[in-house]
Scaffold this motif. Structure first.
Motif, mmCIF file in Angstrom:
data_model
loop_
_atom_site.group_PDB
_atom_site.id
_atom_site.type_symbol
_atom_site.label_atom_id
_atom_site.label_comp_id
_atom_site.label_asym_id
_atom_site.label_seq_id
_atom_site.Cartn_x
_atom_site.Cartn_y
_atom_site.Cartn_z
ATOM 1 N N ASP A 215 53.997 122.181 13.971
ATOM 2 C CA ASP A 215 54.181 122.378 12.495
ATOM 3 C C ASP A 215 55.620 122.404 12.113
ATOM 4 O OD1 ASP A 215 51.555 122.174 11.731
ATOM 5 O OD2 ASP A 215 51.169 124.112 11.475
ATOM 6 N N TYR A 216 56.268 122.977 13.263
ATOM 7 C CA TYR A 216 57.892 123.182 13.140
ATOM 8 C C TYR A 216 58.512 121.979 13.255
ATOM 9 C CZ TYR A 216 57.416 124.036 18.023
ATOM 10 O OH TYR A 216 57.142 123.827 19.377
ATOM 11 N N ARG A 233 66.949 119.280 19.353
ATOM 12 C CA ARG A 233 67.208 120.611 19.146
ATOM 13 C C ARG A 233 65.871 121.461 18.967
ATOM 14 N NH1 ARG A 233 70.910 124.188 16.675
ATOM 15 N NH2 ARG A 233 70.040 125.272 14.881
ATOM 16 N N HIS A 234 64.986 120.738 18.211
ATOM 17 C CA HIS A 234 63.810 121.417 17.852
ATOM 18 C C HIS A 234 62.822 121.389 18.747
ATOM 19 C CE1 HIS A 234 64.636 123.155 13.912
ATOM 20 N NE2 HIS A 234 65.591 122.107 13.812
ATOM 21 N N ALA A 235 62.435 119.857 19.369
ATOM 22 C CA ALA A 235 61.352 119.368 20.215
ATOM 23 C C ALA A 235 61.844 119.907 21.779
ATOM 24 C CB ALA A 235 60.799 118.246 19.830
ATOM 25 N N ARG A 237 63.873 121.706 23.261
ATOM 26 C CA ARG A 237 63.969 122.928 23.724
ATOM 27 C C ARG A 237 62.528 123.773 23.862
ATOM 28 N NH1 ARG A 237 68.248 127.069 21.129
ATOM 29 N NH2 ARG A 237 67.008 128.769 22.313
ATOM 30 N N ASN A 238 61.501 123.613 23.096
ATOM 31 C CA ASN A 238 60.279 124.072 23.330
ATOM 32 C C ASN A 238 59.576 123.161 24.457
ATOM 33 O OD1 ASN A 238 59.335 126.183 21.080
ATOM 34 N ND2 ASN A 238 60.554 124.361 20.006
ATOM 35 N N PRO A 313 62.559 133.651 23.045
ATOM 36 C CA PRO A 313 62.686 134.992 22.527
ATOM 37 C C PRO A 313 61.393 135.729 22.575
ATOM 38 C CG PRO A 313 62.900 133.335 20.726
ATOM 39 C CD PRO A 313 63.109 132.767 22.006
ATOM 40 N N ARG A 314 60.179 134.983 22.495
ATOM 41 C CA ARG A 314 58.963 135.785 22.404
ATOM 42 C C ARG A 314 58.525 136.174 23.861
ATOM 43 N NH1 ARG A 314 56.079 130.512 20.587
ATOM 44 N NH2 ARG A 314 57.681 129.654 22.144
ATOM 45 N N ARG A 316 58.796 138.981 26.620
ATOM 46 C CA ARG A 316 59.596 140.067 26.932
ATOM 47 C C ARG A 316 59.202 140.619 28.446
ATOM 48 N NH1 ARG A 316 62.531 139.740 24.588
ATOM 49 N NH2 ARG A 316 62.735 139.760 22.120
ATOM 50 N N SER B 102 53.402 128.946 11.720
ATOM 51 C CA SER B 102 53.667 127.799 12.943
ATOM 52 C C SER B 102 54.643 126.805 12.229
ATOM 53 C CB SER B 102 52.547 127.184 13.219
ATOM 54 O OG SER B 102 51.661 126.553 12.024
ATOM 55 N N SER B 103 54.972 126.919 11.130
ATOM 56 C CA SER B 103 55.996 125.985 10.487
ATOM 57 C C SER B 103 57.621 126.350 10.859
ATOM 58 C CB SER B 103 56.042 126.265 9.203
ATOM 59 O OG SER B 103 54.726 125.771 8.614
ATOM 60 N N LEU B 104 57.699 127.504 11.585
ATOM 61 C CA LEU B 104 59.258 127.788 11.831
ATOM 62 C C LEU B 104 59.263 127.629 13.283
ATOM 63 C CD1 LEU B 104 59.802 130.622 9.519
ATOM 64 C CD2 LEU B 104 61.253 128.442 9.617
ATOM 65 N N ASN B 105 60.534 127.257 13.757
ATOM 66 C CA ASN B 105 60.689 126.984 15.456
ATOM 67 C C ASN B 105 60.669 128.403 16.152
ATOM 68 O OD1 ASN B 105 61.314 126.209 17.961
ATOM 69 N ND2 ASN B 105 62.442 124.297 17.219
ATOM 70 N N HIS B 154 58.820 135.262 15.470
ATOM 71 C CA HIS B 154 57.669 135.951 15.929
ATOM 72 C C HIS B 154 57.836 137.525 15.644
ATOM 73 C CE1 HIS B 154 60.357 136.560 19.216
ATOM 74 N NE2 HIS B 154 59.725 137.994 19.498
#
Lengths: 318, 327
Positions: A215-216, A233-235, A237-238, A313-314, A316, B102-105, B154
């Protein structure tokens, strides 16, 4: 973070201790040693040499000595080469590292670019072509591609040297030396890249395909971002996140050398030395090298965990 | 009021392995300046695809706008190049989505994600964009904006994330905001806050809202004008009070009947019998005929056209065509 590192490092030490025990017993319990191989020696001389090398002591004591010296940074003396193990590593490992570093860099670069493009244009002719080529490259054995390229580029076309790291008898220095090495390393690097790039491209392609559907990514497009920004930048990296795990595995591979490639191209790397030492049962060198790989593997895992924490960042660290 | 966006005969089809799906089939609608238009319908009726067609974000390959015009600001959006459309997207027309989570990276900071459209469309510098981002976060009712700007998705709740999405959407003062089920994933108290906020921004800046929902409660609360879609077609549309008072199409009647009424305990909630038809097996007919209690012979063989059946109310149903014929 520092509490985490302390904990992780103490685990690492325990793992390495267990690994050292395993490595030592594997070589110590294998029947025969460097001396028993040599048919020229009389039994008396053999016993004498075993006494000198300390091979007649009980196994546990030998382990203790080995460990004690290793902790002081002394991995023993290569029996076959008659040099300290670490000196030998220093002589050979950088040659292997040179090949591995360049080909790993190229592999990742090519895999990321092609993976992203073929994911973005999934099922296009480009994607199909890439997939066919990748499967071809993955299916061919390294010795075949190696010999094939030597035949074409070294023997027939005479563009590149067939093997070695320097032309025999060469005493080039400075730029001339660098140029010579680059010429010699081209073929092995190409072969190593060809072998690695296939699976990694497929890996990035499938990661990227998953990410593009998120979605992002739709949100990023809805904001009016340029397609390049959306992708890189968006895709990307993930899509790169899961690959961080692989970075940890690359570390031992960078220093571990490549048995087959170094043999085919007669590259003076650690892989060849390792192979040769196996035939001679040069156990101090073998143990030292295996231990080095164990250390690098453990460090690599730690590095990839820390990188994961930095990149996502998620995540830990506990 | 002037028309802001006018969609004529829009058709968007998807080519799937099992055949062609007419997700949006000859749909015409308009949204006027400062108006809230709600598009209602069950899942898969083509509401979201209509929105994505406006944004030029129908997923390729597979999906394609095959016909129609979308007039916006004197231009036909479907004729624009990708670059021209991009300058409109997120600027004059912006959109918020169903799943804020889920809409934000996940790997980019909230601030960076708000700043992006400001930098491209408003040509702000990074520093100015950051200042503006903090303002926007405050504007959508989140305190501690200075901390939020540097946090990651998150770390926020769903309601907060949807506010952030709204902040991104309103950042360039759009003329049209498309909200695709903006409150479906949120709990009821947050829903009301989000809807209030949308209405408040609408009042302040005279933007129009196209609100896509399947929740008739939301429609009643928000809409000026309602469009009911079924299987890729508009079956009924009209001014909100009229449509709720006297729904004309049997599908709309069914929808309204199946809405639970507050403070009334019903033994069993009404539901429209049957299921949404398989979009691959649609033939020339009224697509609702096999679920309709008024089904006639003609409904099975011919498709009714959208006709004015009452003042400011249109329906596509043979019941009214017959009435006209037999007057």
């Amino acid at each position: 973070m520092s509490a985490y590192l302390t904990k992780r490092i103490s685990y690492m030490l325990i793992i390495l201790l267990a690994a050292s025990l395993l490595i030592f017993s594997l070589y110590a319990l294998t029947p025969g040693d460097f001396i028993s191989n040599n048919i020229k020696l009389t039994p008396e001389r053999k016993a004498e040499l075993r006494e000198i090398y300390g091979l007649n002591k009980p196994m546990l004591e030998r382990y203790g000595i080995w460990m004690k010296n290793a902790l002081h940074g002394d991995f023993g003396y290569s029996l076959a080469q008659q040099k300290p193990v670490l000196t030998l590593f220093n002589e050979y490992i950088w040659n292997s590292f040179l090949l591995a570093a360049v080909s790993t860099f190229l592999t990742w670069l090519i895999a990321v670019i092609i993976g992203v493009v073929s994911a973005y244009k999934q099922y296009s002719w480009f994607d199909t072509l890439v997939m066919v080529l990748i499967f071809a490259a993955m299916s061919l054995p390294s010795f075949f591609i190696g010999l094939f390229l030597i035949k074409i580029f070294a023997v027939d076309l005479k563009w590149l040297p067939p093997g070695g790291m320097l032309t025999t008898g060469s005493n080039a220095v400075g730029w001339a030396y660098a140029k010579e090495v680059i010429k010699h390393m081209t073929l092995p690097v190409v072969v190593m890249t060809l072998l690695g790039v296939g699976s990694l491209t497929r890996y990035f392609r499938s990661n990227m395909i998953d990410v593009i559907k998120q979605d992002y990514i739709r949100t990023a497009r809805a904001k009016g971002l340029k397609e390049g920004k959306v992708l890189f930048r968006h895709a990307l990296r993930n899509a790169l996140l899961p690959a961080i795990t692989l970075v940890g595995f690359e570390l031992p591979a960078l220093f571990g050398g490549s048995l087959i490639i170094e043999k085919i191209f007669n590259w003076p790397g650690i892989g060849q030395l390792y192979m040769q030492s196996f035939g001679l049962r040069d156990y101090p060198l073998l143990m030292g090298f295996t231990m080095l790989l164990a250390v690098l593997t453990v460090i690599g895992t730690l590095i990839s965990d820390v990188l994961y924490h930095i990149a996502d960042p998620r995540v830990r660290l506990h | 009021m002037k028309d802001l966006i006018q969609i004529d005969h829009l058709s968007t089809y998807f080519n799937t392995e099992s055949g062609k799906v007419k997700a949006v089939d000859d749909v015409s609608l308009r949204v006027r300046e400062g108006e809230i238009v709600c598009i209602v319908g069950e899942s898969g009726c083509g509401k979201s695809v209509t929105a994505m067609s406006i944004m030029g974000l129908v997923e390729e390959p597979g999906g394609k706008v095959v016909n129609g015009q979308i007039h916006f600001d004197g231009k036909d959006l479907l004729q624009l190049t990708k670059n021209e459309l991009r300058t409109i997207r997120g600027n004059d027309i912006s959109m918020i989505f169903q799943e804020p989570m889920s809409s934000l990276n996940p790997v980019l900071k909230i601030g960076e994600q708000i700043m992006e459209p400001l930098i491209i469309h408003q040509k702000l510098s990074k520093k100015e964009a950051r200042e503006r981002a903090i303002q926007l976060i405050e504007q959508v009712g989140i305190s501690r904006a200075k901390q939020i700007v540097d946090s990651y998705p998150h770390e926020l709740s769903g309601g907060m994330l949807q506010r952030i999405m709204i902040a991104i959407a309103i950042s360039s003062n759009p003329k049209l905001l498309i909200a695709d089920e903006p409150t479906t994933a949120l709990d009821v108290t947050i829903q009301a806050q989000i809807l209030d906020m949308l209405r408040q921004f609408k009042e302040q800046s005279n933007m129009s809202i196209m609100l896509i929902t399947h929740d008739l409660g939301v429609v009643a609360e928000m809409a000026d004008y309602v469009i009911v879609m079924y299987a890729g077609k508009i079956v009924e549309e009209g001014e909100v009070v009229k449509l709720f008072e006297s729904p004309q199409h049997p599908y709309t009647q069914g929808l309204l009947k199946s809405k639970p009424v507050l403070n009334q305990r019903q033994d069993e909630l009404y539901s429209i019998p049957g299921q949404v038809p398989n979009p691959l097996e649609l033939t020339e007919s009224c697509y609702f005929h096999d679920r309709c209690e008024h089904c006639m012979d003609i409904c099975r063989t011919q498709q009714p056209k959208l006709k004015e059946v009452a003042l400011q109310q249109k329906a596509a149903c043979w019941l009214y065509e017959e009435a006209l014929v037999h007057g």
